[in-house]
Design a protein around this motif. Sequence first.
Motif, PDB file in Angstrom:
ATOM      1  N   VAL A 169       0.887  -1.373  -0.101  1.00 46.51           N
ATOM      2  CA  VAL A 169      -0.110  -0.152  -0.048  1.00 46.51           C
ATOM      3  C   VAL A 169       0.751   1.399   0.087  1.00 46.51           C
ATOM      4  O   VAL A 169       2.034   1.416   0.239  1.00 46.51           O
ATOM      5  N   ALA A 170       0.275   2.323  -0.420  1.00 41.03           N
ATOM      6  CA  ALA A 170       0.929   3.554  -0.583  1.00 41.03           C
ATOM      7  C   ALA A 170      -0.144   4.727  -0.390  1.00 41.03           C
ATOM      8  O   ALA A 170      -1.282   4.506  -0.495  1.00 41.03           O
ATOM      9  N   ALA A 171       0.231   5.943  -0.169  1.00 44.49           N
ATOM     10  CA  ALA A 171      -0.771   7.120  -0.018  1.00 44.49           C
ATOM     11  C   ALA A 171      -1.069   7.506  -1.593  1.00 44.49           C
ATOM     12  O   ALA A 171      -0.151   7.224  -2.405  1.00 44.49           O
ATOM     13  N   PRO A 172      -2.382   7.838  -1.748  1.00 45.97           N
ATOM     14  CA  PRO A 172      -2.765   8.421  -3.034  1.00 45.97           C
ATOM     15  C   PRO A 172      -1.913   9.434  -3.570  1.00 45.97           C
ATOM     16  O   PRO A 172      -1.523   9.520  -4.659  1.00 45.97           O
ATOM     17  N   SER A 173      -1.152  10.240  -2.544  1.00 48.75           N
ATOM     18  CA  SER A 173      -0.415  11.411  -3.237  1.00 48.75           C
ATOM     19  C   SER A 173       1.073  10.844  -3.523  1.00 48.75           C
ATOM     20  O   SER A 173       1.663  11.498  -4.292  1.00 48.75           O
ATOM     21  N   VAL A 174       1.341   9.642  -3.485  1.00 55.50           N
ATOM     22  CA  VAL A 174       2.730   9.102  -3.879  1.00 55.50           C
ATOM     23  C   VAL A 174       2.476   8.546  -5.287  1.00 55.50           C
ATOM     24  O   VAL A 174       3.222   8.661  -6.077  1.00 55.50           O
ATOM     25  N   VAL A 175       1.330   7.818  -5.232  1.00 55.00           N
ATOM     26  CA  VAL A 175       1.075   6.919  -6.816  1.00 55.00           C
ATOM     27  C   VAL A 175       0.047   7.593  -7.484  1.00 55.00           C
ATOM     28  O   VAL A 175      -0.241   6.837  -8.557  1.00 55.00           O
ATOM     29  N   GLY A 176      -0.921   8.320  -6.910  1.00 57.74           N
ATOM     30  CA  GLY A 176      -2.119   8.552  -7.703  1.00 57.74           C
ATOM     31  C   GLY A 176      -3.464   7.569  -7.079  1.00 57.74           C
ATOM     32  O   GLY A 176      -3.063   6.427  -6.856  1.00 57.74           O
ATOM     33  N   LYS A 177      -4.400   8.047  -7.299  1.00 58.50           N
ATOM     34  CA  LYS A 177      -5.443   7.249  -6.762  1.00 58.50           C
ATOM     35  C   LYS A 177      -5.944   6.059  -7.881  1.00 58.50           C
ATOM     36  O   LYS A 177      -6.415   5.031  -7.226  1.00 58.50           O
ATOM     37  N   ASP A 178      -5.335   6.080  -9.076  1.00 55.21           N
ATOM     38  CA  ASP A 178      -5.894   5.049  -9.885  1.00 55.21           C
ATOM     39  C   ASP A 178      -4.506   4.267 -10.473  1.00 55.21           C
ATOM     40  O   ASP A 178      -4.288   4.052 -11.712  1.00 55.21           O
ATOM     41  N   TYR A 179      -3.698   4.026  -9.309  1.00 60.27           N
ATOM     42  CA  TYR A 179      -2.618   3.440  -9.944  1.00 60.27           C
ATOM     43  C   TYR A 179      -2.735   2.104 -10.460  1.00 60.27           C
ATOM     44  O   TYR A 179      -3.608   1.271 -10.245  1.00 60.27           O
ATOM     45  N   VAL A 180      -2.114   1.869 -11.489  1.00 60.30           N
ATOM     46  CA  VAL A 180      -2.113   0.789 -12.417  1.00 60.30           C
ATOM     47  C   VAL A 180      -0.526   0.381 -12.894  1.00 60.30           C
ATOM     48  O   VAL A 180       0.185   1.111 -13.551  1.00 60.30           O
ATOM     49  N   GLY A 181       0.006  -1.008 -12.276  1.00 66.36           N
ATOM     50  CA  GLY A 181       1.203  -1.044 -12.547  1.00 66.36           C
ATOM     51  C   GLY A 181       1.582  -2.578 -11.924  1.00 66.36           C
ATOM     52  O   GLY A 181       0.638  -3.187 -11.556  1.00 66.36           O
ATOM     53  N   ASP A 185       7.790  -2.131 -10.996  1.00 61.96           N
ATOM     54  CA  ASP A 185       7.534  -0.816 -11.045  1.00 61.96           C
ATOM     55  C   ASP A 185       8.147   0.005  -9.652  1.00 61.96           C
ATOM     56  O   ASP A 185       8.139   1.354  -9.695  1.00 61.96           O
ATOM     57  N   LEU A 186       7.832  -0.548  -8.711  1.00 62.08           N
ATOM     58  CA  LEU A 186       7.872  -0.091  -7.227  1.00 62.08           C
ATOM     59  C   LEU A 186       9.508  -0.099  -6.800  1.00 62.08           C
ATOM     60  O   LEU A 186       9.503   0.365  -5.633  1.00 62.08           O
ATOM     61  N   GLY A 187      10.412  -0.428  -7.680  1.00 61.44           N
ATOM     62  CA  GLY A 187      11.599  -0.553  -7.200  1.00 61.44           C
ATOM     63  C   GLY A 187      12.450   0.809  -6.707  1.00 61.44           C
ATOM     64  O   GLY A 187      13.164   0.790  -5.741  1.00 61.44           O
ATOM     65  N   ASP A 188      11.805   1.765  -7.267  1.00 64.86           N
ATOM     66  CA  ASP A 188      12.378   3.235  -6.792  1.00 64.86           C
ATOM     67  C   ASP A 188      11.784   3.942  -5.526  1.00 64.86           C
ATOM     68  O   ASP A 188      12.333   4.848  -5.217  1.00 64.86           O
ATOM     69  N   GLN A 189      10.874   3.243  -5.022  1.00 65.79           N
ATOM     70  CA  GLN A 189       9.812   3.707  -3.855  1.00 65.79           C
ATOM     71  C   GLN A 189      10.886   3.528  -2.615  1.00 65.79           C
ATOM     72  O   GLN A 189      11.753   2.630  -2.587  1.00 65.79           O
ATOM     73  N   HIS A 190      10.601   4.225  -1.701  1.00 67.80           N
ATOM     74  CA  HIS A 190      11.086   4.149  -0.285  1.00 67.80           C
ATOM     75  C   HIS A 190      10.186   3.196   0.485  1.00 67.80           C
ATOM     76  O   HIS A 190       9.205   3.313   0.720  1.00 67.80           O
ATOM     77  N   TRP A 191      10.793   1.839   0.772  1.00 68.61           N
ATOM     78  CA  TRP A 191       9.957   0.912   1.445  1.00 68.61           C
ATOM     79  C   TRP A 191      10.213   1.210   2.956  1.00 68.61           C
ATOM     80  O   TRP A 191      11.493   1.183   3.474  1.00 68.61           O
ATOM     81  N   CYS A 256      -0.212  -3.695  -5.029  1.00 70.64           N
ATOM     82  CA  CYS A 256      -0.450  -5.077  -5.150  1.00 70.64           C
ATOM     83  C   CYS A 256      -0.933  -5.941  -4.209  1.00 70.64           C
ATOM     84  O   CYS A 256      -0.731  -5.692  -3.244  1.00 70.64           O
ATOM     85  N   GLU A 257      -1.642  -7.021  -4.405  1.00 70.65           N
ATOM     86  CA  GLU A 257      -2.453  -7.981  -3.431  1.00 70.65           C
ATOM     87  C   GLU A 257      -2.085  -9.372  -3.762  1.00 70.65           C
ATOM     88  O   GLU A 257      -2.261  -9.609  -5.007  1.00 70.65           O
TER      89      GLU A 257
END
Lengths: 292, 292
Positions: A169-181, A185-191, A256-257
């Motif tokens: 999960v992430a905040a909508p401000s980070v990935v947008g409300k309608d994230y599709v991917g 693609d999440l390799g650059d995120q801060h986990w 992702c789920e």
Amino acid sequence: MDWRRVPSLSALRAFETAARLTSYSAAARELNVTHAAIAQHVRKLEDHFGLSLMQREGQTMQPTADGARLSRSLTKAFGQIAEASEDLIVRDADHPLRIATTPSFAEYWLMPRIGGFWASHPDIRIEIAPSGDLVDLRADGFDLAIRYGRGNWPGLNAERLESAGHIVVAAPSVVGKDYVGCMSDLGDQHWLITGTSTEERVWLKENGLDLSKCRVTQMDVTALSLQAVRAGHGITIVPRAVAMGDIESGTLVALCEEIDSDVGYHILTRPDRVSPQLKTFISWLRKQRKTP
Amino acid sequence: MDWRRVPSLSALRAFETAARLTSYSAAARELNVTHAAIAQHVRKLEDHFGLSLMQREGQTMQPTADGARLSRSLTKAFGQIAEASEDLIVRDADHPLRIATTPSFAEYWLMPRIGGFWASHPDIRIEIAPSGDLVDLRADGFDLAIRYGRGNWPGLNAERLESAGHIVVAAPSVVGKDYVGCMSDLGDQHWLITGTSTEERVWLKENGLDLSKCRVTQMDVTALSLQAVRAGHGITIVPRAVAMGDIESGTLVALCEEIDSDVGYHILTRPDRVSPQLKTFISWLRKQRKTP
DNA sequence: CTCATATGTAAGCTCAGCTAACAGGTGTAA
DNA sequence: TTACACCTGTTAGCTGAGCTTACATATGAG
């Protein structure tokens, strides 16, 4: 019974704990005393018996053959005393139900719902012990535990409460409300991670993401990583049940789920410890899984 | 193990003893404390559990159903601790052999002979506990007991050491050196008795003498009655082995003797406690019965 | 009724169990 | 090799759990 030939019960208890945990410091923590008290008790026992009971091995203390012999009997005897004591507490009809559960489940699943139980059963007292530790239902005196896993707990009755595969999960401000991917693609995120088990890493890897190649910050408690993620500082992976409230309210977005996972939350009880109050609580838990 | 939910071990020990002995005074005596300490511990446990554990019945204290439940477990657990402790003492190769025996046997049979054992086995230490009480070999930590009886001791190995029917003795000054008579002639004598069992009274009666019709003075210890009899103050009945030394030296005269009695002194040992030193001592005991 | 024996309670004492402080040992990473 | 984190070993001093003392009440037997 000739108690003159039996050393101090406190000393025996300290020794048993040290032998079981192979550490004076750990024994001190379990008994809520200093390591010095443990060391003195063990020393006193060794003087009493004229035998060495513990020996140093690096940073641990291992029981000698004589020490192991004694500690086996003591572990049994003290276990018996603890159980007898527990059984009597249970017989007090007013004792609160003791529930062991993870802090995140307690906070995000149980607490939002518990008001309903209190409303319909005001006479039944509940004591919830949130802990990341694996508790011993018997020795620690719990009526019920809610544990996350696949359902293999020897000696206990297990009933599945809710499927709860992992979810990123992430905040909508980070990935947008309608994230599709996809996951890769999440390799650059801060986990922001809380005590990831091997299992979670395997699942992430199967879906194209190697966590060891990402920017990872370790958090002690799930509640902390979730708050940081809500604030938009990064993304996290948690059991689905923990994030469902946030997803429904739009505070978080599911990226992702895990589908058809066999991990979930289970209700664990002891076969030898059943009370009307406990049955009522379990009934109520069953009802909760039908209301999302 | 969550020790926070287990009450004080001292309190549990006090309660277990009181429940087992159904008496605070007796428990106090066993634990070498005052009855007040016992009462306070039991009260503290009742407060801890919110249950009644003991109830008064006349001059005794009986466990309640809850109390009995708890004390059963505690008796087992504390017994286990005592045994484990004992086992470890035994493993100390230097521990003395502990022998339980009656004071009179210790004084009149064993002490006159023990010099021989010490001479041939100077390395084996012996600790003799003379006591009129019936000891528990296991719980009280004895290697061996010498008991007077017919040989029925469940759970223990019993080997007959010496026949020792009853014998009535007096000083020569009282009855003359060459006394010839029967039991019923002794009705006028002053009997100095040490805790006569029913068995002795039955034997005396079968031989024509009703002790309840004689002049009897009760003595606490056999040694006292024997000294009084040596001084010519009266007559007494003792196991034969106890008086043999006096009879042979002429200090005392045998008036009547039980023939072909099946009572005697037996060597009692635990099946689970055998050591080379113990075996040596038993061998020595066997040799003593061949030398009158 | 008297007396011996038992438990019940409260206040005060004390030492077994504990802490704090200092010292030394072990394992790991840089 | 050094620094650091974590571990056990020992000693002196503190303190409250466990105990005693004193008084009171209850029970059973003669």
